[in-house]
Motif scaffolding. Structure first.
Motif, PDB file in Angstrom:
ATOM      1  N   THR A 273       0.897  -1.257   0.067  1.00 57.29           N
ATOM      2  CA  THR A 273       0.107   0.006  -0.124  1.00 57.29           C
ATOM      3  C   THR A 273       0.795   1.089  -0.080  1.00 57.29           C
ATOM      4  O   THR A 273       1.942   1.467   0.758  1.00 57.29           O
ATOM      5  CB  THR A 273      -0.875  -0.069   1.116  1.00 57.29           C
ATOM      6  N   GLY A 274       0.401   2.093  -0.596  1.00 54.48           N
ATOM      7  CA  GLY A 274       1.531   3.328  -0.801  1.00 54.48           C
ATOM      8  C   GLY A 274       2.600   3.300  -1.764  1.00 54.48           C
ATOM      9  O   GLY A 274       3.210   4.179  -1.675  1.00 54.48           O
ATOM     10  N   ALA A 275       3.173   2.085  -2.213  1.00 61.92           N
ATOM     11  CA  ALA A 275       4.187   1.945  -2.914  1.00 61.92           C
ATOM     12  C   ALA A 275       4.151   1.783  -4.094  1.00 61.92           C
ATOM     13  O   ALA A 275       3.310   0.754  -4.640  1.00 61.92           O
ATOM     14  CB  ALA A 275       5.324   1.013  -2.338  1.00 61.92           C
ATOM     15  N   THR A 276       4.562   2.333  -5.355  1.00 64.75           N
ATOM     16  CA  THR A 276       4.731   2.146  -6.648  1.00 64.75           C
ATOM     17  C   THR A 276       5.471   0.667  -6.681  1.00 64.75           C
ATOM     18  O   THR A 276       6.524   0.433  -6.301  1.00 64.75           O
ATOM     19  CB  THR A 276       5.415   3.104  -7.473  1.00 64.75           C
ATOM     20  N   PHE A 277       4.763  -0.444  -7.328  1.00 64.70           N
ATOM     21  CA  PHE A 277       5.194  -1.649  -7.290  1.00 64.70           C
ATOM     22  C   PHE A 277       6.376  -1.869  -8.216  1.00 64.70           C
ATOM     23  O   PHE A 277       7.570  -1.925  -7.803  1.00 64.70           O
ATOM     24  CB  PHE A 277       4.377  -2.681  -7.817  1.00 64.70           C
TER      25      PHE A 277
ATOM     26  N   GLY B  82      10.939   0.735  -4.121  1.00 68.49           N
ATOM     27  CA  GLY B  82      11.677   0.671  -2.518  1.00 68.49           C
ATOM     28  C   GLY B  82      11.495  -0.739  -2.279  1.00 68.49           C
ATOM     29  O   GLY B  82      10.769  -1.503  -2.712  1.00 68.49           O
ATOM     30  N   GLY B  83      12.043  -1.070  -1.184  1.00 70.68           N
ATOM     31  CA  GLY B  83      12.177  -2.199  -0.484  1.00 70.68           C
ATOM     32  C   GLY B  83      10.734  -2.699  -0.013  1.00 70.68           C
ATOM     33  O   GLY B  83      10.174  -3.894  -0.273  1.00 70.68           O
TER      34      GLY B  83
ATOM     35  N   ALA C  22      10.445  14.340   2.375  1.00 72.43           N
ATOM     36  CA  ALA C  22      10.246  12.994   1.333  1.00 72.43           C
ATOM     37  C   ALA C  22      10.942  11.558   1.763  1.00 72.43           C
ATOM     38  O   ALA C  22      11.947  11.756   2.325  1.00 72.43           O
ATOM     39  CB  ALA C  22      10.964  13.447  -0.059  1.00 72.43           C
ATOM     40  N   ALA C  23      10.228  10.385   1.457  1.00 72.27           N
ATOM     41  CA  ALA C  23      10.858   9.211   1.640  1.00 72.27           C
ATOM     42  C   ALA C  23      10.438   8.353   0.411  1.00 72.27           C
ATOM     43  O   ALA C  23       9.389   8.526  -0.028  1.00 72.27           O
ATOM     44  CB  ALA C  23      10.172   8.624   2.900  1.00 72.27           C
ATOM     45  N   ASN C  24      11.209   7.371  -0.023  1.00 64.28           N
ATOM     46  CA  ASN C  24      11.012   6.705  -1.335  1.00 64.28           C
ATOM     47  C   ASN C  24       9.750   5.893  -0.934  1.00 64.28           C
ATOM     48  O   ASN C  24       8.848   5.784  -2.064  1.00 64.28           O
ATOM     49  CB  ASN C  24      12.066   5.739  -1.824  1.00 64.28           C
ATOM     50  N   THR C  25       9.766   5.179   0.074  1.00 63.52           N
ATOM     51  CA  THR C  25       8.369   4.440   0.461  1.00 63.52           C
ATOM     52  C   THR C  25       7.958   4.534   1.791  1.00 63.52           C
ATOM     53  O   THR C  25       9.014   5.293   2.569  1.00 63.52           O
ATOM     54  CB  THR C  25       8.413   2.999   0.174  1.00 63.52           C
TER      55      THR C  25
ATOM     56  N   GLU D 279       5.659  10.250   0.253  1.00 59.66           N
ATOM     57  CA  GLU D 279       6.311   9.212  -0.716  1.00 59.66           C
ATOM     58  C   GLU D 279       6.365   9.641  -2.026  1.00 59.66           C
ATOM     59  O   GLU D 279       5.773  10.228  -2.579  1.00 59.66           O
ATOM     60  CB  GLU D 279       5.485   8.039  -0.588  1.00 59.66           C
ATOM     61  N   MET D 280       7.818   9.383  -2.674  1.00 61.26           N
ATOM     62  CA  MET D 280       7.851   9.602  -3.935  1.00 61.26           C
ATOM     63  C   MET D 280       9.379   8.859  -4.236  1.00 61.26           C
ATOM     64  O   MET D 280      10.399   8.581  -3.339  1.00 61.26           O
ATOM     65  CB  MET D 280       8.166  11.121  -4.062  1.00 61.26           C
ATOM     66  N   PRO D 281       9.753   8.661  -5.445  1.00 66.03           N
ATOM     67  CA  PRO D 281      10.819   7.844  -5.930  1.00 66.03           C
ATOM     68  C   PRO D 281      11.942   8.929  -5.705  1.00 66.03           C
ATOM     69  O   PRO D 281      11.779  10.077  -5.521  1.00 66.03           O
ATOM     70  CB  PRO D 281      10.704   7.836  -7.249  1.00 66.03           C
TER      71      PRO D 281
END
Length: 323
Positions: A10-14, A77-78, A150-153, A180-182
């Motif tokens: 959830t919330g993470a680009t897969f 992200g992980g 900002a955090a990547n995930t 959240e952002m890359p």
């Protein structure tokens, strides 16, 4: 398990785009054998400096010598890679330790197999920093109270380490607002004022510095000077079914880590092949350390902080998670 996987992603680009290698189905000891007995192994990675040893090891033949062909696929992200490994989309994945600890605490069947990357241990000279834009009024970690970071995930090592930096600086870590952002979008987001600070790693960190941005905290160092930031992992099922292939992957990765640690210029060159870093900035990159073995004490510290910040439903079992 379905609910656990949905929660993790959830919330993470897969998954983004395939970065290197073929698009064959996941490898195993019994199938996916190419000519000459080569097994294609799918690995989920992040397009950052941390994973340079894999690309370098592939180029130097460390994996090929052991009958492995890497198919490397980029994700944000992980936290996004964990479900891909557990579902069988990837054979191995690269993840920050906090995301792996969260997964283990939720009984998601993940197993770390080999070390990934470590902090330099040097304040103000690490490959990950809490960065702000040029002219920012924020001067130290405490200043990000109530600000957008900002955090990547979400719910990963950025949360844990940023909160620890704020805590050590006398601030209230619960007041930080994570966005959240890359990583590669963080320089523009900072410059445009969409976020106030960023938990950022190389090569995006070099881009921020090139825009006049500065670091206000060495967040990984604040957790532990010898912090094991991330590891390569697999699913427990894959490890049990493919013990020999896992051993070969471990051996090739350890050789790649050791080679990367002692050949920084080759690392800088390989980074340009899988990231968006402009070549003029390559020499300014701060490279991490790539020790062959993880530092358990630093991982225990991450577990303590994650528990303190409410990231775990139950205490993670490090003996079950670590190799």
């Amino acid at each position: 398990m379905r609910r656990l996987l949905i929660g993790l992603v959830t919330g993470a680009t897969f998954v983004a785009a395939t970065a290197c290698g073929s698009s064959d189905s996941p490898g195993s000891d019994d199938n996916d054998k190419a000519s000459g007995g080569t097994t294609t192994v799918k690995v989920g990675v992040i397009p950052i400096v941390d994973v340079a040893p894999l690309y370098l090891g592939q180029k130097k033949g460390f994996y090929g010598e052991r009958g492995i062909k890497l198919s490397l696929t980029s994700a944000q992200g992980g936290a996004a890679i964990v479900p891909g490994v557990v579902s069988g989309q990837f054979d191995f994945g690269f993840s920050n330790m906090t995301s792996l600890l969260i997964a283990q605490s939720k009984n998601v069947p993940v197993k770390a197999v080999v070390n990934g990357v470590a902090s330099t241990g040097k304040k103000g000279a690490d490959f990950a920093e809490l960065a702000v834009r040029k002219g920012s009024p924020l001067k130290s970690a405490k200043d990000v109270e109530g600000r957008k970071v900002a955090a990547n995930t979400l719910n990963n090592i950025c949360d844990t380490s940023t909160r620890e930096s704020v805590r050590k600086d006398g601030g209230d870590p619960s007041k930080v607002k994570f966005v959240e952002m890359p990583f590669d979008q963080m320089p523009a987001a900072l410059e445009g004022g969409r976020v106030d600070a960023a938990c950022v790693v190389e090569p995006a960190l070099a881009s921020i510095k090139a825009q006049g941005g500065t670091s206000i905290a060495s967040l990984f160092v604040d957790v532990s000077p010898d912090l094991t930031v991330a590891m390569y992992f697999s699913s427990q099922t894959y490890v049990q079914k493919n013990p020999e292939l896992v051993k070969k992957f471990q051996a090739a990765t350890i050789e790649s880590l050791e080679y990367a640690d002692s050949h920084p210029q080759e690392v800088r060159e390989i980074i340009t092949t899988y990231t968006k870093i402009p070549k003029p900035l390559v020499d300014s990159l701060v490279l991490p350390r790539w020790p062959a073995e993880p530092d358990r004490r630093s991982i225990e510290r991450l577990a303590e902080l994650g528990q303190q910040d409410g990231l775990f439903e139950k205490k993670p079992d490090l003996d079950e998670l670590l190799p």
